[in-house]
Write an enzyme that holds these catalytic residues in place. Structure first.
Site, PDB file in Angstrom:
ATOM      1  N   ALA A   1       6.892  -5.016  11.554  1.00 10.32           N
ATOM      2  CA  ALA A   1       8.272  -5.325  11.965  1.00 10.32           C
ATOM      3  C   ALA A   1       8.758  -4.338  13.024  1.00 10.32           C
ATOM      4  O   ALA A   1       8.447  -3.151  12.931  1.00 10.32           O
ATOM      5  CB  ALA A   1       9.187  -5.270  10.748  1.00 10.32           C
TER       6      ALA A   1
ATOM      7  N   CYS B   1       4.020   6.347  17.415  1.00 12.36           N
ATOM      8  CA  CYS B   1       4.813   6.727  18.598  1.00 12.36           C
ATOM      9  C   CYS B   1       5.226   8.192  18.427  1.00 12.36           C
ATOM     10  O   CYS B   1       6.371   8.548  18.692  1.00 12.36           O
ATOM     11  CB  CYS B   1       5.996   5.794  18.807  1.00 12.36           C
ATOM     12  SG  CYS B   1       7.140   5.740  17.439  1.00 12.36           S
TER      13      CYS B   1
HETATM   14  C1  SAM Z   1       6.421   1.863  14.035  1.00  7.43           C
HETATM   15  S1  SAM Z   1       7.169   0.700  13.031  1.00  7.43           S
HETATM   16  C2  SAM Z   1       6.311  -0.768  13.452  1.00  7.43           C
HETATM   17  C3  SAM Z   1       6.709  -1.360  14.765  1.00  7.43           C
HETATM   18  C4  SAM Z   1       6.009  -2.693  15.004  1.00  7.43           C
HETATM   19  N1  SAM Z   1       4.576  -2.576  14.918  1.00  7.43           N
HETATM   20  C5  SAM Z   1       6.371  -3.291  16.346  1.00  7.43           C
HETATM   21  O1  SAM Z   1       5.612  -3.106  17.295  1.00  7.43           O
HETATM   22  O2  SAM Z   1       7.396  -3.969  16.469  1.00  7.43           O
HETATM   23  C6  SAM Z   1       6.491   1.056  11.474  1.00  7.43           C
HETATM   24  C7  SAM Z   1       6.793   0.038  10.404  1.00  7.43           C
HETATM   25  O3  SAM Z   1       6.083   0.440   9.225  1.00  7.43           O
HETATM   26  C8  SAM Z   1       6.805  -0.004   8.111  1.00  7.43           C
HETATM   27  N2  SAM Z   1       6.294   0.751   6.948  1.00  7.43           N
HETATM   28  C9  SAM Z   1       6.706   1.918   6.437  1.00  7.43           C
HETATM   29  N3  SAM Z   1       5.947   2.275   5.390  1.00  7.43           N
HETATM   30  C10 SAM Z   1       5.021   1.300   5.247  1.00  7.43           C
HETATM   31  C11 SAM Z   1       3.962   1.078   4.339  1.00  7.43           C
HETATM   32  N4  SAM Z   1       3.676   1.940   3.374  1.00  7.43           N
HETATM   33  N5  SAM Z   1       3.253  -0.047   4.487  1.00  7.43           N
HETATM   34  C12 SAM Z   1       3.522  -0.959   5.466  1.00  7.43           C
HETATM   35  N6  SAM Z   1       4.510  -0.797   6.367  1.00  7.43           N
HETATM   36  C13 SAM Z   1       5.243   0.310   6.247  1.00  7.43           C
HETATM   37  C14 SAM Z   1       8.249   0.257   8.482  1.00  7.43           C
HETATM   38  O4  SAM Z   1       9.118  -0.580   7.749  1.00  7.43           O
HETATM   39  C15 SAM Z   1       8.247  -0.053   9.981  1.00  7.43           C
HETATM   40  O5  SAM Z   1       8.694  -1.372  10.212  1.00  7.43           O
END
Ligand code: SAM
Length: 457
Positions: A111, A231
């Site tokens: 997300a 990032c």
């Molecule tokens: C850097 S953001 C992702 C951005 C996305 N890939 C994009 O390009 O739009 C990291 C995401 O990891 C999710 N997240 C956090 N802990 C996580 C976990 N244990 N497993 C899966 N997702 C996780 C967060 O909710 C967040 O949306």
């Protein structure tokens, strides 16, 4: 800019002579990027119709810088899913992970969908994309973004990777992990992230990343490829995560990323004899390239026995297709294999044959929602409108982007369609040949069926 002392010291250690240049980059202009959605339009065709002043992002074939004053999120082409707005260096992970048509792909921390929408474009409607995020609220934005982009060979999950990895062991050809991180590469863009870093810095995220990356490797089939990205600049979250993976999964190896001027090689000081080739990782720094900052590592799982990884295929649903749905589908020339149509609570889904049994998983969307059955009629969904091309539906109202009815339609208004007198029934409203949504036409007026939650405000 008030950067924490601890952060400044770690960057000084990392960058040495380049540290002043890095600090200087905080005075540069913020960068804005958009990526053409090649699932809907070729880059060449988009450039012919683009109203924006675009400058190519040199290492991303379909990526462009735009001017802040252009406001591309307030344009009908945005609503048609022709591009995705994304920070330029964040375009790198999905660009670097090689995707072949027919692949079964997993985006683990997806997300709001910046990487998923590009992975789907590379799949070009083939194979399957399973896209997941642990945050329920963020998966709503993810679903919207993949649907606006016209992705239909998909499943959107809201699960803990630990649960998914037990279910999808060695299932995927490709896995992308854009890990949650302390966001050091976003400090120039968003001051709030500096405060957040002080509360939850690299140590907090490192533990989460170590768990996530091992699950990612477990889900990869022999010979499959995985892309890990953040990032952030911290070695603890970047090279240390990769080293942890390689220590624990000896069948995983780093592979080369096509070099580009300005890419900085990964740091090898935590890897004694450089046995893991951590220098194959890549960092984007804002003082070296026109991007805010990212880390990417590309890995491959060994396939010593040369196992032929045929994809799992599920059984068909054998659903009886109601007449009203049959009548509607007679107007659609998209390739829909009715064996994989499933109807639940009157909602009609077209599910990927490559999707494993979904029972017990928190599913946000499994497949393409075709629409809903209501008392002897079928109402097509917004997602179907976005997944179709104009040629695939035989009752389209195509308006030019300059036609004031386009924005009125997007605002939810009824519009006059006297000039499309033959358009009676469910009509697909398009802008310059690209679908926006449905309407019900009586030959002179179009009753607006654009999804209320997506309206132009
Ligand atoms: C850097 S953001 C992702 C951005 C996305 N890939 C994009 O390009 O739009 C990291 C995401 O990891 C999710 N997240 C956090 N802990 C996580 C976990 N244990 N497993 C899966 N997702 C996780 C967060 O909710 C967040 O949306």
């Amino acid at each position: 800019m008030n950067l924490p002392e601890k952060y400044l010291n770690s960057m000084k250690d990392m960058l040495k002579d380049d540290f002043d240049d890095y600090l200087e980059s905080f005075n540069d202009k913020r960068l804005y990027g958009l990526r053409v959605n090649n699932l809907k339009i070729s880059t060449e065709d988009f450039l012919k119709i683009s109203p924006f002043k675009l400058t190519p992002i040199p290492w991303i074939e379909n990526g462009f810088y735009y001017e802040e004053t252009d406001k591309p999120a307030k344009h009908p082409y945005y609503y048609a899913g022709l591009y995705y707005i994304q920070e330029p260096s964040a375009m790198t992970p999905a660009n670097v992970l090689p995707i072949d048509e027919g692949d079964v792909v997993f985006d683990m921390c997806a997300a709001p969908g910046g990487k998923s929408t590009e992975l789907a474009a590379k799949l070009n409607g083939t194979g399957l994309l399973i896209t997941n995020d642990i945050s329920n609220s963020r998966t709503k934005a993810l679903l919207k973004n993949v649907e606006v982009s016209g992705v239909y060979n998909l499943c959107v999950l809201n699960e803990d990777p630990a649960k998914i990895s037990g279910r999808f062991t060695e299932f995927f050809d490709k896995v992308l992990i854009d890990a949650p991180c302390s966001g050091e590469g976003m400090f120039r863009k968003d001051n709030k992230l500096i405060k957040a870093w002080e509360q939850s810095g690299p140590e907090v995220y490192s533990a989460i990343q170590k768990s996530i990356i091992i699950h990612g490797a477990k889900m990869l089939r022999p010979g499959g490829m995985m892309l890990y990205s953040t990032c952030t600049f911290s070695s603890l979250e970047d090279e240390e995560s990769i080293k942890y993976l390689l220590d624990n999964c000896p069948d995983m190896k780093l592979v080369d990323i096509k070099p580009y001027e300005g890419f900085t090689k990964g740091f090898t000081d935590i890897d004694n004899d450089n046995k893991y080739n951590l220098d194959k990782c890549v960092r984007i720094f804002p003082h070296k390239m026109h991007g805010e900052g990212h880390f990417v590592a590309l890995l491959k799982k060994d396939n010593p026995d040369d196992i032929n990884n045929a994809h799992y295929t599920r059984g068909s649903f054998n659903t009886k297709i109601p007449d009203e749905l049959k009548d509607f589908l007679a107007n659609v020339s998209m390739d829909i294999d009715t064996k994989y149509i499933n109807i639940r609570d009157n909602r009609v889904y077209y599910i990927s044959r490559y999707m494993a049994d979904e029972k017990g998983l928190r599913i946000i969307r499994n497949g393409l929602l075709l629409g809903e059955l209501k008392k002897n009629r079928f109402e097509p969904s917004q997602a179907l409108a976005m997944a179709l091309t104009m040629r695939q539906y035989n009752n389209c109202i195509n308006l030019s982007v300059d036609d004031e009815r386009v924005v009125r339609y997007l605002k939810g208004e009824t519009i006059d369609v006297d000039d499309f007198a033959d358009s009676k029934g469910w009509a697909l409203l398009c802008v310059d040949g690209y679908p926006l949504g449905w309407g019900k036409s009586n030959g002179s007026q179009l009753k607006n069926k654009y999804l209320a939650g997506w309206r132009w405000m």
